[in-house]
Write a protein that holds these residues in place. Structure first.
Motif, short mmCIF file in Angstrom:
data_model
loop_
_atom_site.label_atom_id
_atom_site.label_comp_id
_atom_site.label_asym_id
_atom_site.label_seq_id
_atom_site.Cartn_x
_atom_site.Cartn_y
_atom_site.Cartn_z
N ASN A 41 24.55 21.24 41.30
CA ASN A 41 23.37 22.05 41.06
C ASN A 41 23.49 22.92 39.81
OD1 ASN A 41 22.20 21.11 43.48
ND2 ASN A 41 23.26 22.68 44.66
N ARG A 42 24.70 23.44 39.58
CA ARG A 42 24.87 24.34 38.44
C ARG A 42 26.33 24.37 38.03
NH1 ARG A 42 22.18 30.31 37.55
NH2 ARG A 42 23.20 30.76 35.56
N ALA A 43 26.57 24.46 36.73
CA ALA A 43 27.92 24.59 36.19
C ALA A 43 28.00 25.84 35.33
CB ALA A 43 28.29 23.36 35.36
N THR A 44 29.04 26.65 35.56
CA THR A 44 29.19 27.92 34.84
C THR A 44 30.63 28.07 34.37
OG1 THR A 44 27.55 28.94 36.33
CG2 THR A 44 28.90 30.42 34.98
N LYS A 45 30.81 28.30 33.08
CA LYS A 45 32.14 28.61 32.57
C LYS A 45 32.45 30.06 32.92
CE LYS A 45 32.96 29.14 28.13
NZ LYS A 45 33.20 28.83 26.70
N ILE A 46 33.52 30.27 33.71
CA ILE A 46 33.82 31.62 34.19
C ILE A 46 35.09 32.21 33.58
CG2 ILE A 46 32.60 31.28 36.37
CD1 ILE A 46 35.41 30.97 37.68
N ALA A 47 35.88 31.40 32.88
CA ALA A 47 37.11 31.91 32.28
C ALA A 47 37.49 31.04 31.08
CB ALA A 47 38.25 31.94 33.30
N SER A 48 38.19 31.66 30.12
CA SER A 48 38.59 30.93 28.92
C SER A 48 39.74 31.68 28.24
CB SER A 48 37.41 30.79 27.95
OG SER A 48 37.01 32.07 27.48
N GLY A 49 40.29 31.05 27.19
CA GLY A 49 41.33 31.71 26.41
C GLY A 49 42.74 31.33 26.78
N TYR A 50 42.92 30.45 27.77
CA TYR A 50 44.27 30.02 28.14
C TYR A 50 44.80 29.05 27.08
CZ TYR A 50 42.31 31.69 32.54
OH TYR A 50 41.69 32.45 33.49
N THR A 51 46.08 29.15 26.79
CA THR A 51 46.69 28.29 25.78
C THR A 51 46.63 26.83 26.21
OG1 THR A 51 48.19 30.05 25.07
CG2 THR A 51 48.82 27.79 24.53
N PHE A 52 46.29 25.95 25.27
CA PHE A 52 46.31 24.51 25.55
C PHE A 52 46.85 23.81 24.32
CE2 PHE A 52 42.25 25.54 23.70
CZ PHE A 52 41.93 24.49 22.86
N ARG A 53 47.63 22.76 24.55
CA ARG A 53 48.22 22.02 23.44
C ARG A 53 48.75 20.68 23.94
NH1 ARG A 53 53.79 22.52 24.15
NH2 ARG A 53 54.52 24.40 25.25
#
Length: 271
Positions: free
Chosen positions: A110-122
């Motif tokens: 029904n709905r998608a929401t980005k609730i967190a970000s900024g974690y290191t990825f590589r």
């Protein structure tokens, strides 16, 4: 299956790239992440597959609609006819909440929401990619705990079940180079403590390989134990529901392609 004899539930096409983003709804539907790679490098954004209880794929949620980018792990808060699904995205260091409804025909996004970000990825030569992985949700406090593998840290995102905006990383609750070694799978235990599987891709120590670490949500180390004498063993972990003074705890050993289930004594403080 009884006696440890597994059978194939779902078989996708070659190079499908199923991840540890795996969950089961009460209604019997299965949700699993897909992060494909053609040659063992450069994985693509993937998707989430919805599978019915007979092992047939009935839906696929694509990156644009589900706001996902490399669904690496997930956890589900299931309320029967609706649920909240939290997904960690390894290719952009974010976490997405999916609000879904459930009926006899399937699970509907029904709905998608980005609730967190900024974690290191590589990228990583042995693990393919590193980024946010294990998630554990506490519905009583509306807090989502995030195991950020590449950061070697655990974060808490408040208001995760209701937030309509990106809360960045949340609050750092556990950073412990003496015990954390690339945390992967994570689970909230019936005692209220957090349990995380060390994947050893970060801060590895051959004297402390393949450990499950227990700590409190306030960041106090409690205990650790190894499930394999070699590094890189632990992956997914999970608890069953406490019953008759016991609780089942399961852990995947990626080195031996096995799952071990322990029957542990548990005293419910409310009884």
């Amino acid at each position: 299956m009884p006696h440890g004899n597994p059978v194939t539930f779902f078989q996708g096409p070659a190079r499908l790239g199923l991840s540890t983003a795996l969950g089961v709804f009460r209604a019997g539907f299965v949700l699993v992440g897909n992060v494909p790679t053609k040659d063992g490098t450069s994985p693509t954004a993937g998707s989430l597959l919805v599978i019915n209880r007979n092992g047939s794929q009935i839906a696929e949620w694509m990156p644009a609609a589900a706001k996902i980018n490399g669904p690496w792990d997930l956890t589900i808060f299931d309320a029967g006819d609706h649920a909240k699904v939290f997904v960690s995205n390894v290719l952009d260091g974010t976490v997405t909440r999916l609000d879904v409804s459930i009926d006899d025909d399937g699970v509907h996004l029904n709905r998608a929401t980005k609730i967190a970000s900024g974690y290191t990825f590589r990228s990583d030569p042995s693990a393919l990619v590193l980024g946010p992985t294990g998630l554990a949700y506490d519905p009583q406090r509306d807090v989502l705990y995030v195991a950020s593998t590449a950061d070697n840290e655990i974060f808490a995102v408040s208001g995760a079940g209701s937030s309509q905006h990106d809360g960045s990383k949340g609050v750092l609750i556990y950073a412990d180079n003496n015990h954390l070694r690339g945390p992967l799978g994570m689970a909230l235990g019936p005692n209220g403590h957090l349990f995380v599987a060390n994947g050893d891709a970060v801060n590895a120590d051959p004297k402390h390989p393949s450990e499950i670490v227990e700590f409190t949500p306030q960041g106090r180390f409690v205990a650790q134990f190894s499930i394999d004498p070699a590094v890189d063993g632990p992956f997914g972990i999970a608890f069953g529901q406490p019953k008759h003074g016991f609780v089942h705890f399961a852990a995947v050993d990626d080195n031996t392609n096995t799952v071990t289930v322990w029957r542990l004594p548990f005293e419910d403080a409310d009884h």
